[in-house]
Design a protein around this motif. Structure first.
Motif, PDB file in Angstrom:
ATOM      1  N   ASP A   1     -24.735  29.199  -7.131  1.00  8.87           N
ATOM      2  CA  ASP A   1     -25.220  30.242  -8.038  1.00  8.87           C
ATOM      3  C   ASP A   1     -24.145  30.464  -9.109  1.00  8.87           C
ATOM      4  O   ASP A   1     -23.147  31.139  -8.869  1.00  8.87           O
ATOM      5  CB  ASP A   1     -25.484  31.530  -7.255  1.00  8.87           C
ATOM      6  N   ILE A   2     -24.361  29.902 -10.286  1.00  9.43           N
ATOM      7  CA  ILE A   2     -23.357  29.947 -11.345  1.00  9.43           C
ATOM      8  C   ILE A   2     -23.033  31.383 -11.763  1.00  9.43           C
ATOM      9  O   ILE A   2     -21.889  31.708 -12.084  1.00  9.43           O
ATOM     10  CB  ILE A   2     -23.819  29.124 -12.570  1.00  9.43           C
ATOM     11  N   LYS A   3     -24.019  32.248 -11.744  1.00 12.93           N
ATOM     12  CA  LYS A   3     -23.790  33.635 -12.155  1.00 12.93           C
ATOM     13  C   LYS A   3     -22.911  34.393 -11.163  1.00 12.93           C
ATOM     14  O   LYS A   3     -22.381  35.459 -11.496  1.00 12.93           O
ATOM     15  CB  LYS A   3     -25.133  34.355 -12.332  1.00 12.93           C
ATOM     16  N   ASP A   4     -22.773  33.844  -9.961  1.00  9.52           N
ATOM     17  CA  ASP A   4     -21.942  34.504  -8.947  1.00  9.52           C
ATOM     18  C   ASP A   4     -20.686  33.680  -8.624  1.00  9.52           C
ATOM     19  O   ASP A   4     -19.973  33.990  -7.687  1.00  9.52           O
ATOM     20  CB  ASP A   4     -22.762  34.716  -7.665  1.00  9.52           C
ATOM     21  N   THR A   5     -20.416  32.644  -9.416  1.00  7.53           N
ATOM     22  CA  THR A   5     -19.297  31.747  -9.136  1.00  7.53           C
ATOM     23  C   THR A   5     -18.200  31.913 -10.171  1.00  7.53           C
ATOM     24  O   THR A   5     -18.451  31.845 -11.377  1.00  7.53           O
ATOM     25  CB  THR A   5     -19.763  30.279  -9.126  1.00  7.53           C
ATOM     26  N   TYR A   6     -16.973  32.116  -9.679  1.00  9.51           N
ATOM     27  CA  TYR A   6     -15.801  32.294 -10.540  1.00  9.51           C
ATOM     28  C   TYR A   6     -14.823  31.155 -10.261  1.00  9.51           C
ATOM     29  O   TYR A   6     -14.539  30.839  -9.100  1.00  9.51           O
ATOM     30  CB  TYR A   6     -15.146  33.648 -10.281  1.00  9.51           C
ATOM     31  N   ALA A   7     -14.321  30.538 -11.330  1.00 11.03           N
ATOM     32  CA  ALA A   7     -13.472  29.358 -11.171  1.00 11.03           C
ATOM     33  C   ALA A   7     -12.129  29.539 -11.858  1.00 11.03           C
ATOM     34  O   ALA A   7     -12.037  30.113 -12.950  1.00 11.03           O
ATOM     35  CB  ALA A   7     -14.175  28.120 -11.731  1.00 11.03           C
ATOM     36  N   ASP A   8     -11.097  29.027 -11.214  1.00  8.72           N
ATOM     37  CA  ASP A   8      -9.775  28.950 -11.823  1.00  8.72           C
ATOM     38  C   ASP A   8      -9.797  27.820 -12.849  1.00  8.72           C
ATOM     39  O   ASP A   8     -10.743  27.030 -12.920  1.00  8.72           O
ATOM     40  CB  ASP A   8      -8.736  28.657 -10.735  1.00  8.72           C
TER      41      ASP A   8
END
Length: 279
Positions: A104-111
């Protein structure tokens, strides 16, 4: 008796039906996953190799085969590492890969995606990221639902890949997380990039994995892992993510041996719109 690879590692291929819930359960239970056959991963590899050739005037394969007396320009390595971190094209391709495996891209946070250069055992370490001793990434980020991604840019063997200590996934180990400081890492050249364990482990405890170019490793940031240094150099891309709902949806590994309590949400940005996580 050595670690059983089949027990700890599982493959996922692009032509399979991939359920995100199944993936997450496996990750947070300590499974190490290998994904392969994805167009977006191949595009990341191709683009990174093109960028590398532009910077260094030769291919990755040529550089990793250089003899010890053929020095690699450290300033250029650092410049390239910063370039990769800031590359929106590579980040966009990684976003596509996350979509391919139904995150779920809207709930995914990436360094930021980083480039790591690991020397052979007879060379000095150079660049922004030095070879890492045994550590849990969660000792630094304090985000227990963190997931790591590790993409080699050429074929790697057990000699120069990455190692894990899977039997310690749920066991406390000695570490220096109470003393480590991210600010000190940013200021000091020889300061470690992560807290690490100075506990002695036996050879039988180590799981070392062969990987072919085009494969990517996925594992919980709670796994104890580190850089395997051998006779050959190695370069790879790596990043870490977290999904904000995972800590309530899944059983997350507990922070049993982490003495650092500062959560580093500011390292991560949304894969949807690059916003910071609000907590």
């Amino acid at each position: 008796m050595h670690i059983n690879i089949k027990k700890n590692v599982e493959h996922f291929f692009s032509n399979e039906l991939i359920r995100n819930k199944d993936i997450k359960k496996k990750i947070f239970n300590g499974k190490i996953l290998i994904f392969e056959g994805f167009i977006s991963l191949n595009n990341i590899l191709s683009l990174t190799k093109d960028y590398f050739h532009e910077f260094f005037g030769e291919s990755i394969d040529n550089v990793i085969k250089k003899k010890n007396n053929e020095e690699i320009n450290e300033k250029l390595i650092k410049k390239f590492q910063n370039f990769i971190k800031d590359s929106s094209k590579i980040r966009n391709l990684f976003r596509r890969f996350m979509k391919e495996i139904n995150f779920d891209i809207k709930d995914t946070y990436a360094d930021k995606i980083t480039f790591r250069y690991s020397p052979n055992k007879d060379e000095k370490s150079i660049g922004l990221l030095k070879p890492a001793p045994p550590h849990r990434d969660t000792w630094a980020s304090c985000i227990q639902n963190q997931i790591n991604w590790w993409l080699p840019l050429h074929n790697v063997t057990k000699e120069n890949s990455i190692f894990f200590l899977p039997d310690y996934f749920s066991i406390k180990v000695l570490n220096n997380s109470s003393q480590w400081s991210f600010n000190e890492f940013k200021k000091k050249k020889k300061y470690p990039s992560s807290p690490y364990s100075n506990q002695e482990f036996k050879n039988k405890d180590f799981l070392k994995i062969n990987l072919k170019v085009g494969q990517i490793l996925c594992f919980s940031g709670h796994h104890i892992h580190g850089s395997q240094i051998g006779k050959k150099r190695r370069v790879n891309l790596e990043t870490r993510i977290f999904c904000s709902k995972d800590n309530v949806t899944y059983k997350i590994p507990p922070a049993s041996d982490n003495l650092n309590k500062q959560m580093k949400f500011n390292w991560f940005k949304s894969l949807h719109d690059d916003s910071k996580f609000k907590f």
